[in-house]
Scaffold this active site. Structure first.
Site, PDB file in Angstrom:
ATOM      1  N   GLY A  11      44.468   4.543   7.695  1.00  0.00           N
ATOM      2  CA  GLY A  11      43.543   5.267   8.559  1.00  0.00           C
ATOM      3  C   GLY A  11      42.179   4.624   8.687  1.00  0.00           C
ATOM      4  O   GLY A  11      42.051   3.405   8.851  1.00  0.00           O
ATOM      5  N   ILE A  12      41.142   5.451   8.622  1.00  0.00           N
ATOM      6  CA  ILE A  12      39.770   4.978   8.774  1.00  0.00           C
ATOM      7  C   ILE A  12      39.431   3.948   7.701  1.00  0.00           C
ATOM      8  O   ILE A  12      38.778   2.940   7.976  1.00  0.00           O
ATOM      9  CB  ILE A  12      38.799   6.169   8.730  1.00  0.00           C
ATOM     10  N   ALA A  71      37.221   7.850   0.718  1.00  0.00           N
ATOM     11  CA  ALA A  71      38.376   8.605   0.224  1.00  0.00           C
ATOM     12  C   ALA A  71      38.141  10.106   0.342  1.00  0.00           C
ATOM     13  O   ALA A  71      37.053  10.604   0.047  1.00  0.00           O
ATOM     14  CB  ALA A  71      38.656   8.240  -1.232  1.00  0.00           C
ATOM     15  N   GLY A  72      39.153  10.803   0.776  1.00  0.00           N
ATOM     16  CA  GLY A  72      39.040  12.256   0.892  1.00  0.00           C
ATOM     17  C   GLY A  72      40.382  12.871   1.222  1.00  0.00           C
ATOM     18  O   GLY A  72      41.341  12.171   1.590  1.00  0.00           O
ATOM     19  N   ILE A  73      40.469  14.190   1.094  1.00  0.00           N
ATOM     20  CA  ILE A  73      41.695  14.912   1.412  1.00  0.00           C
ATOM     21  C   ILE A  73      41.377  16.037   2.394  1.00  0.00           C
ATOM     22  O   ILE A  73      40.245  16.509   2.486  1.00  0.00           O
ATOM     23  CB  ILE A  73      42.366  15.492   0.149  1.00  0.00           C
ATOM     24  N   TYR A 139      37.119  22.232   2.928  1.00  0.00           N
ATOM     25  CA  TYR A 139      36.926  20.902   3.510  1.00  0.00           C
ATOM     26  C   TYR A 139      35.569  20.816   4.211  1.00  0.00           C
ATOM     27  O   TYR A 139      34.796  19.886   3.999  1.00  0.00           O
ATOM     28  CB  TYR A 139      38.047  20.586   4.502  1.00  0.00           C
ATOM     29  N   GLY A 170      34.899  13.040  14.472  1.00  0.00           N
ATOM     30  CA  GLY A 170      35.672  14.205  14.855  1.00  0.00           C
ATOM     31  C   GLY A 170      37.136  13.892  14.608  1.00  0.00           C
ATOM     32  O   GLY A 170      37.472  13.128  13.705  1.00  0.00           O
TER      33      GLY A 170
END
Length: 233
Positions: A11-12, A71-73, A139, A170
């Site tokens: 991803g990003i 990093a994230g969920i 989140y 977004g």
């Protein structure tokens, strides 16, 4: 520049990794499990940020110039979930999305102070300003807090040449979102974006590269929105 980039496997994060390496920078990428040249660390473990930081410093020859907290969920929990499930979801999301990035930022600041300065780039979210769905209070809260951390670092450490920036994407096309976009959910998302399309991971990667390496020091504390004008502030 020597750069530690968390969440670099897809991803990003992968797009940012590619943008930075193509530009000639040396990047220590991270993923939860590691492998394929990435440093492994499970950021749900409170001990992981320090272990990751030390591994990155070693991998980069003793000096890190830039930390990118990507990093994230994004995991849902219903507002009528059982109390134990609700709290577990909040604690996991806050640990990975906020506390781990803050721990890494603190370690980076200590390192930067010894090396004449450095940069921190935090990948937050439109949700940090606009909010999110009823299943994602946690989140949105984690990303709003990340924006607050970014601004606090910028204000507190600019005089030491330690700069902080954030980007707030977004909805963005990644491996995790393609299936959803192909469903009826995608039509609703697009109807809310004046640009008529969601951002690509490559676009966000380019913004991260610019903030990490080229944004002027006077822009410290800035938050760049990248949401196709779906939320304008």
């Amino acid at each position: 520049m020597n750069i530690l980039l968390t969440g670099a496997s897809r991803g990003i994060g992968k797009a940012a990794f590619d943008a930075l390496t193509v530009a000639g920078h040396r990047v220590a990428g991270h993923s939860t499990k590691g492998g394929s040249g990435l440093l492994g660390a499970d950021l749900s473990d409170p001990a992981a940020p320090r272990v990751l930081w030390e591994a990155a410093v070693e991998a980069l020859g003793g000096k890190v110039d830039v930390l990118v907290n990507n990093a994230g969920i994004y995991e849902a929990v219903s507002d009528d979930a059982a109390q134990e499930e609700w709290l577990a979801a909040w604690e996991r999301t806050m640990r990975i999305n906020l506390t781990a990035s803050s721990d890494l930022s603190r370690l980076a600041i200590g390192h930067f102070r010894k090396n004449g300065g450095g940069r921190i780039v935090n990948v937050a979210s439109r949700a940090g300003y606009r909010g999110d769905s009823p299943q994602h209070w946690h989140y949105a809260a984690s990303k709003a807090a990340m924006i607050g951390v970014t601004k606090t670092i910028a204000r507190g450490y600019a005089g030491e040449n330690i700069l902080a920036f954030a980007v707030c994407p977004g909805f963005t096309v990644t491996e995790m979102t393609e299936e959803y976009l192909a469903s009826r959910g995608g039509e609703k998302i697009l109807s809310e974006i004046p640009l008529g399309r969601v951002a690509s991971a490559a676009e966000i990667g380019k913004i991260i590269r610019w903030l990490a390496t080229d944004a002027p020091p006077s822009a410290t504390g800035s938050v760049i929105d990248a949401n196709g004008a779906s939320y304008v502030r």
